[in-house]
Design a protein around this motif. Sequence first.
Motif, PDB file in Angstrom:
ATOM      1  N   PRO A 416       0.808  -1.234   0.000  1.00 16.85           N
ATOM      2  CA  PRO A 416       0.000   0.000   0.000  1.00 16.85           C
ATOM      3  C   PRO A 416       0.832   1.271   0.000  1.00 16.85           C
ATOM      4  N   SER A 417       2.065   1.222   0.520  1.00 14.93           N
ATOM      5  CA  SER A 417       2.878   2.434   0.592  1.00 14.93           C
ATOM      6  C   SER A 417       3.252   2.962  -0.791  1.00 14.93           C
ATOM      7  N   ILE A 418       3.193   2.112  -1.804  1.00 13.58           N
ATOM      8  CA  ILE A 418       3.534   2.536  -3.162  1.00 13.58           C
ATOM      9  C   ILE A 418       2.498   3.509  -3.719  1.00 13.58           C
ATOM     10  N   LEU A 419       1.273   3.449  -3.211  1.00 15.02           N
ATOM     11  CA  LEU A 419       0.207   4.277  -3.764  1.00 15.02           C
ATOM     12  C   LEU A 419       0.499   5.768  -3.597  1.00 15.02           C
ATOM     13  N   ASP A 420       0.975   6.167  -2.428  1.00 13.99           N
ATOM     14  CA  ASP A 420       1.290   7.586  -2.216  1.00 13.99           C
ATOM     15  C   ASP A 420       2.363   8.064  -3.188  1.00 13.99           C
ATOM     16  N   THR A 421       3.375   7.213  -3.409  1.00 12.43           N
ATOM     17  CA  THR A 421       4.448   7.567  -4.337  1.00 12.43           C
ATOM     18  C   THR A 421       3.906   7.729  -5.755  1.00 12.43           C
ATOM     19  N   ALA A 422       3.020   6.813  -6.172  1.00 12.33           N
ATOM     20  CA  ALA A 422       2.445   6.882  -7.518  1.00 12.33           C
ATOM     21  C   ALA A 422       1.614   8.148  -7.692  1.00 12.33           C
ATOM     22  N   VAL A 423       0.829   8.501  -6.684  1.00 10.37           N
ATOM     23  CA  VAL A 423       0.026   9.725  -6.751  1.00 10.37           C
ATOM     24  C   VAL A 423       0.935  10.947  -6.872  1.00 10.37           C
ATOM     25  N   GLN A 424       2.024  10.968  -6.114  1.00  8.41           N
ATOM     26  CA  GLN A 424       2.950  12.096  -6.186  1.00  8.41           C
ATOM     27  C   GLN A 424       3.603  12.188  -7.560  1.00  8.41           C
ATOM     28  N   HIS A 425       3.977  11.042  -8.153  1.00 11.65           N
ATOM     29  CA  HIS A 425       4.537  11.046  -9.507  1.00 11.65           C
ATOM     30  C   HIS A 425       3.552  11.658 -10.495  1.00 11.65           C
ATOM     31  N   LEU A 426       2.279  11.334 -10.340  1.00  7.43           N
ATOM     32  CA  LEU A 426       1.275  11.898 -11.232  1.00  7.43           C
ATOM     33  C   LEU A 426       1.193  13.412 -11.069  1.00  7.43           C
ATOM     34  N   LEU A 427       1.122  13.885  -9.836  1.00  5.20           N
ATOM     35  CA  LEU A 427       0.986  15.317  -9.605  1.00  5.20           C
ATOM     36  C   LEU A 427       2.198  16.081 -10.114  1.00  5.20           C
ATOM     37  N   GLU A 428       3.390  15.481 -10.016  1.00  2.89           N
ATOM     38  CA  GLU A 428       4.595  16.128 -10.525  1.00  2.89           C
ATOM     39  C   GLU A 428       4.664  16.091 -12.047  1.00  2.89           C
ATOM     40  N   SER A 429       4.016  15.096 -12.655  1.00  2.00           N
ATOM     41  CA  SER A 429       4.158  14.909 -14.105  1.00  2.00           C
ATOM     42  C   SER A 429       3.267  15.821 -14.922  1.00  2.00           C
ATOM     43  N   VAL A 430       2.227  16.415 -14.324  1.00  2.00           N
ATOM     44  CA  VAL A 430       1.298  17.220 -15.121  1.00  2.00           C
ATOM     45  C   VAL A 430       1.871  18.585 -15.474  1.00  2.00           C
ATOM     46  N   GLY A 431       2.989  18.983 -14.841  1.00  3.31           N
ATOM     47  CA  GLY A 431       3.678  20.202 -15.223  1.00  3.31           C
ATOM     48  C   GLY A 431       3.084  21.475 -14.690  1.00  3.31           C
ATOM     49  N   GLU A 432       2.211  21.401 -13.694  1.00  2.00           N
ATOM     50  CA  GLU A 432       1.626  22.613 -13.121  1.00  2.00           C
ATOM     51  C   GLU A 432       2.553  23.210 -12.066  1.00  2.00           C
ATOM     52  N   GLN A 433       2.560  24.534 -11.989  1.00  2.00           N
ATOM     53  CA  GLN A 433       3.330  25.240 -10.963  1.00  2.00           C
ATOM     54  C   GLN A 433       2.403  26.177 -10.191  1.00  2.00           C
ATOM     55  N   PRO A 434       2.358  26.082  -8.861  1.00  3.27           N
ATOM     56  CA  PRO A 434       3.061  25.066  -8.068  1.00  3.27           C
ATOM     57  C   PRO A 434       2.454  23.687  -8.262  1.00  3.27           C
ATOM     58  N   THR A 435       3.195  22.658  -7.857  1.00  2.00           N
ATOM     59  CA  THR A 435       2.717  21.285  -7.987  1.00  2.00           C
ATOM     60  C   THR A 435       1.436  21.115  -7.177  1.00  2.00           C
ATOM     61  N   PRO A 436       0.390  20.547  -7.774  1.00  2.00           N
ATOM     62  CA  PRO A 436      -0.856  20.332  -7.026  1.00  2.00           C
ATOM     63  C   PRO A 436      -0.624  19.513  -5.752  1.00  2.00           C
ATOM     64  N   LYS A 437      -1.463  19.759  -4.756  1.00  2.00           N
ATOM     65  CA  LYS A 437      -1.330  19.114  -3.459  1.00  2.00           C
ATOM     66  C   LYS A 437      -2.495  18.161  -3.187  1.00  2.00           C
ATOM     67  N   VAL A 438      -2.210  17.128  -2.418  1.00  2.00           N
ATOM     68  CA  VAL A 438      -3.270  16.270  -1.890  1.00  2.00           C
ATOM     69  C   VAL A 438      -3.821  16.948  -0.644  1.00  2.00           C
ATOM     70  N   LEU A 439      -5.120  17.240  -0.644  1.00  4.81           N
ATOM     71  CA  LEU A 439      -5.760  17.915   0.489  1.00  4.81           C
ATOM     72  C   LEU A 439      -6.281  16.932   1.526  1.00  4.81           C
ATOM     73  N   TRP A 440      -6.653  15.761   1.067  1.00  2.00           N
ATOM     74  CA  TRP A 440      -7.314  14.771   1.934  1.00  2.00           C
ATOM     75  C   TRP A 440      -7.063  13.404   1.326  1.00  2.00           C
ATOM     76  N   ARG A 441      -6.836  12.414   2.160  1.00  2.00           N
ATOM     77  CA  ARG A 441      -6.545  11.078   1.634  1.00  2.00           C
ATOM     78  C   ARG A 441      -7.162  10.018   2.540  1.00  2.00           C
ATOM     79  N   MET A 442      -7.743   9.013   1.922  1.00  6.06           N
ATOM     80  CA  MET A 442      -8.236   7.844   2.655  1.00  6.06           C
ATOM     81  C   MET A 442      -7.612   6.592   2.036  1.00  6.06           C
TER      82      MET A 442
END
Length: 510
Positions: A416-442
């Motif tokens: 399960p710990s890989i999921l957070d890393t994958a989500v972060q890779h996605l947010l970094e890959s879209v090229g938005e500045q600043p990098t979008p943030k996760v506000l809430w996670r379940m």
Amino acid sequence: MDSLDNTSWDVVVTGTGLPQSLLVLSLSRSGKQILHIDRNDYYGGDEAVLSLSEAEQWVKNHGGDASERADSTYSHATISHLDAQEGGAKKLGFARAYSLALAPHLVYARSNLLPAVVSSRTHSQLEFQAVGSWFTITAPPDGSPPRSRLTRVPSGREDVFRDDSLDLRAKRSLMKFLRFVASYDEENEQQRMEQLKSLPLSVALKQHFGMNSTTAVAPLLALALPTVSEIETTVEFAVPKIARHLRSIGIFGPGFSAVLPKWGGLAEIAQVACRACAVGGGVYVLGKGVMNATRAEDAEDAEDSKLRLELTGGEKVTAQWLVGCPPDLPHTISTPIPSQASSAEYMAKNISIVSSPLTSLFPPTAEGGVIPAGAVIWVEVAGSSSPSVRILVHSSESGECPAGQCVLYASLRGDPSILDTAVQHLLESVGEQPTPKVLWRMQYRHYTETEQPRGTTTSEGVVMLQSLSTDIVLEDDVLTDVEEAWRKIMGERAEGFMKFESREGVEEDE
């Protein structure tokens, strides 16, 4: 109805998940007396949709090493509040502005569910939205700099030849493979399919289609959406899945192959089905389950031969038929939920609310096409021995979050710990500045039987439906099993499954 005690029913259905709800829809005009109950205080069962406040309570019931209820298919649930961001980052909206699906599913355009929704006259109460683009992200090895490139999966021949990541030879090999996929189930390809079916897809591409470029493998895996590693994904599994995707493109509009139900996915379909049964006279009670079921031996008449059911709170009712999925049926007649200690039997899941709409993931499906509300991201995990992460991205147009945000549904059969890393890779890959943030996670674990038998199981008036898969694609087996249960209740010669005329005095668009 003040009390159910000492009442008699033709059919008692326990659980309001999609399979049970489709069954009561199919029975809604049968004239049978139907009692539909759910041990939860909300509709949808394992496919329920939750607001933020409902999610907080749900986590209390499904957290820790074991759920409070031994028959639950969920455990290890946790919530992280991450919205206290600096720099004026967007915050969470109010609790009921969110409709988060516990088990989101893609519904392919060729799914047998969609014609049934139309023929049962419930389509006018539902809204389906396009799932547009598929993307891949190659996850970097541990400790190396992240790669920010997000690659869109080609959706047709023209896209393949416009793809700069493939050389001309790779493009020709890929088109050769796609021609095989288009006709794999025809007689002229049966011999080749038999020859290739046990090979890993990546091996077959190289040895039999001249595909030496590894770049083309990830897009094909993204279309197949396996829950196992690349080396374990066989031609037998992948080719039919890829064919389903390609054959579904264009059915409801150009450039997309799948849809999602607005306002909460499958739970919305379940609620519409339940309302149709209620209109037909069905009785609904939440917060009540079946604790025990027995049948009198040597019964002398039809009433005595009915099942005797003990409900939550001690009420006793009788029924000719009892129907439910394994988690909702008494343990004396159902298959126990798999041991929650076994990591091989659960899907790790992660729901993330993100501070950006991620608009780059939702380009129009085609020139002049619709703006989709869903996208699919395939995030490779370093090493072919690890399963990849699948992320469904739903925009605010899905009705699941406020404007300016989106919801990510990540899943992985593994750590399960890989999921957070994958989500972060996605947010970094879209090229938005600043990098979008996760506000809430379940985060939570979703369990299922590892070898769930196909088809319904019947024993002395008890019909056991299959639970939905923990996967992210709705399979045709779900409706097939519902029809099988319907025929057991109505009789093998019954006709008109899910085929209804408009109710007198009720308009189609109501």
